[in-house]
Design an enzyme around this catalytic site. Structure first.
Site, short mmCIF file in Angstrom:
data_model
loop_
_atom_site.label_atom_id
_atom_site.label_comp_id
_atom_site.label_asym_id
_atom_site.label_seq_id
_atom_site.Cartn_x
_atom_site.Cartn_y
_atom_site.Cartn_z
N ARG A 1 1.78 24.33 7.18
CA ARG A 1 1.93 22.89 7.41
C ARG A 1 0.86 22.34 8.35
O ARG A 1 0.54 21.15 8.33
CB ARG A 1 3.33 22.58 7.96
CG ARG A 1 3.70 21.13 7.77
CD ARG A 1 5.00 20.68 8.44
NE ARG A 1 6.05 21.63 8.51
CZ ARG A 1 6.42 22.24 9.66
NH1 ARG A 1 5.80 21.97 10.79
NH2 ARG A 1 7.41 23.11 9.66
N TYR B 1 -2.56 -5.48 3.39
CA TYR B 1 -2.09 -4.81 2.18
C TYR B 1 -0.56 -4.94 2.12
O TYR B 1 0.13 -4.67 3.12
CB TYR B 1 -2.52 -3.35 2.29
CG TYR B 1 -2.21 -2.45 1.13
CD1 TYR B 1 -2.70 -2.72 -0.14
CD2 TYR B 1 -1.46 -1.29 1.33
CE1 TYR B 1 -2.43 -1.86 -1.19
CE2 TYR B 1 -1.20 -0.42 0.28
CZ TYR B 1 -1.69 -0.72 -0.98
OH TYR B 1 -1.43 0.14 -2.01
N ASP C 1 -7.35 -1.06 9.09
CA ASP C 1 -7.41 -0.50 7.74
C ASP C 1 -8.84 -0.72 7.25
O ASP C 1 -9.23 -1.84 6.93
CB ASP C 1 -6.38 -1.20 6.84
CG ASP C 1 -6.30 -0.59 5.44
OD1 ASP C 1 -7.33 -0.06 4.97
OD2 ASP C 1 -5.23 -0.67 4.81
N LYS D 1 -9.06 5.88 -2.40
CA LYS D 1 -10.04 4.95 -2.97
C LYS D 1 -11.43 5.60 -2.96
O LYS D 1 -11.69 6.49 -3.75
CB LYS D 1 -10.00 3.62 -2.20
CG LYS D 1 -8.58 3.10 -1.97
CD LYS D 1 -7.88 2.67 -3.26
CE LYS D 1 -6.38 2.43 -3.13
NZ LYS D 1 -5.94 1.51 -2.12
C1 LIG Z 1 -4.61 1.37 -1.64
C2 LIG Z 1 -4.63 0.87 -0.26
C3 LIG Z 1 -3.83 1.44 0.71
C4 LIG Z 1 -2.81 2.52 0.42
O1 LIG Z 1 -3.35 3.71 -0.05
P1 LIG Z 1 -2.47 4.68 -0.97
O2 LIG Z 1 -3.23 5.94 -0.94
O3 LIG Z 1 -2.39 4.02 -2.32
O4 LIG Z 1 -1.12 4.80 -0.34
C5 LIG Z 1 -3.95 0.98 2.01
N1 LIG Z 1 -4.79 -0.02 2.32
C6 LIG Z 1 -5.56 -0.60 1.39
C7 LIG Z 1 -6.48 -1.69 1.81
C8 LIG Z 1 -5.51 -0.19 0.08
O5 LIG Z 1 -6.26 -0.81 -0.85
#
Ligand SMILES: *Cc1c(COP(=O)(O)O)cnc(C)c1O
Length: 407
Positions: A71, A125, A197, A222
């Site tokens: 873990r 988001y 973010d 992403k």
């Molecule tokens: C997609 C996204 C997330 C979340 O990511 P996941 O891996 O899909 O949980 C967070 N912030 C932004 C800006 C995003 O586009």
């Protein structure tokens, strides 16, 4: 990696991208010269100890980047985490999570306690907002939403209970660029922690800690992964916050599979060339859209129509492949007519892969501190690595369908 001395000279981000996270102990065999290029997949749950004394010693010392139990990770995940730390100058370390949402949730829980107030950007988001309302609020942590264009005006929203400010720049769906350095400077003076973010820009186009951010969060799903085949999140923190971030991640049992970490590391190595191509393609498409009579606005941080465009010019070194545009009139049906017939764009959530996507978006649903008003419905595009001329021809036909459906 080669000799330690080579690594001490300051190197530029693209060079770092090729070298980061490749420690000799993760890519070589003890006692043997040489090694492989990338850390391999180390799969493990149980770690075996030499004897009871060794087991006791291991449990009593720090388990960070040490084989202890599955873990806590193996060199595959540590290599990726270290590479992300190296890509974020000013970071003391990085934790990995099974999704971007998990990274956001755990980072917020690491810095907040009942009774605290959180300032959350209104263009966040959507699942970030849901976490604030459905998890933090019942715990006694209050979220106050603020205008992404507030700048230093955020000072008026601070109270003696304000513990954290969460930023997302550019904003999800609507792409407002925030004055991150000003907000972070103000927060630092008052001992308020800042979280960003940074998924859209990645550390390559916006090194977050260098601009004053305490905790920088990525949905690695992403652009880090870049191939639409792995879910993952990360959070990097400065020295002041990394210990708390790591402790919270451990307490919640957060980890990523070694196979996923290996795929993300593979994606990371080409982030520079991919982002350059995403940037070029997205700019070509966005500029073309801005000239079309059926398009009211293009919300792309590198275009002057975008709120905070001047801040983007000042603070960011590039733009990525995601932006929105607003149709001049029309409705749900005419927007669907445009999207449904596209040949080169998939219809789906997420983004950051090599392929283009189109998504109908309705920002008004996710606002409380500001009002979203627009001339018509909005579409978010992710521009992949295809030839932009094909994408433009596809959108041109889409706008004809939009006009026909609109009547
Ligand atoms: C997609 C996204 C997330 C979340 O990511 P996941 O891996 O899909 O949980 C967070 N912030 C932004 C800006 C995003 O586009």
């Amino acid at each position: 990696m080669s000799k330690d001395d080579d690594r001490k000279a300051p190197i530029r981000p693209l060079t770092r991208l090729a070298q980061a996270g490749r420690k000799a102990e993760w890519t070589g065999m003890p006692g043997q010269p040489g090694g492989i290029v990338s850390a391999p997949v180390w799969r493990a749950s149980t770690i075996l100890y030499d004897d009871v004394a060794h087991l006791r010693r291991a449990a009593a010392s720090s388990t960070h980047e040490r084989l202890f139990y599955g873990r806590k990770g193996t060199p595959t995940a540590w290599s990726l985490a270290d590479a992300l730390t190296e890509m974020e100058p000013g970071a003391a370390g990085t934790m990995l999570y099974p999704s971007g949402v998990a990274a956001i949730a755990c980072a917020l829980l690491a810095v907040l306690k009942p009774g605290d107030q959180l300032l959350m950007v209104d263009s966040a988001y959507d699942p970030t907002r849901n976490f604030c309302e459905q998890t933090l609020r019942p715990m006694g942590i209050e979220t106050i939403y603020y205008d992404p264009c507030v700048g230093t005006g955020i000072a008026d929203l601070l109270t003696d209970r304000t513990r954290a400010i969460f930023l997302e720049s550019p904003g999800s769906l609507t792409f407002e660029v925030q004055d991150i350095p000003a907000i972070c400077a103000l927060a630092r003076d008052r001992d308020i922690v800042t979280l960003l973010d940074n998924t859209w820009a990645t550390p390559l186009f916006f090194p977050a800690h260098a601009h004053g951010v305490d905790i920088s969060i990525l949905a690695c799903t992403k652009y880090i992964v870049g191939h639409s085949d792995v879910m993952m999140g990360s959070a990097s923190a400065t020295d002041q916050w990394f210990g708390k971030l790591r402790q919270t991640a451990y307490l919640f049992g957060q980890m990523v599979s070694p196979d996923d970490a290996w795929l993300a590391s593979r994606g990371l190595r080409t982030l520079g060339v991919r982002l350059r191509q995403h940037q070029e393609g997205a700019l070509a498409v966005a500029q073309w859209l801005a000239d079309q009579p059926d398009v009211a606005h293009v919300l792309h941080p590198a275009l002057p129509d975008c709120p905070g465009h001047d801040l983007w010019q000042r603070d960011f070194s590039g733009s990525s492949g995601l932006f929105s545009f607003i149709l001049d009139g029309g409705d749900e049906a005419s927007r669907a007519a445009l999207i449904d017939g596209l040949a080169h764009f998939g219809i789906g959530y997420s983004w950051g892969g090599f392929e283009s996507l189109a998504l109908p978006v309705d920002p008004a649903r996710y606002r409380s501190a500001t009002r979203w008003e627009a001339a018509g419905p909005a579409i978010r595009l992710h521009i992949g690595l295809e030839d932009p001329a094909d994408l433009i021809a596809d959108l041109d036909a889409g706008l004809s369908r939009f006009r026909a459906a609109r009547g």
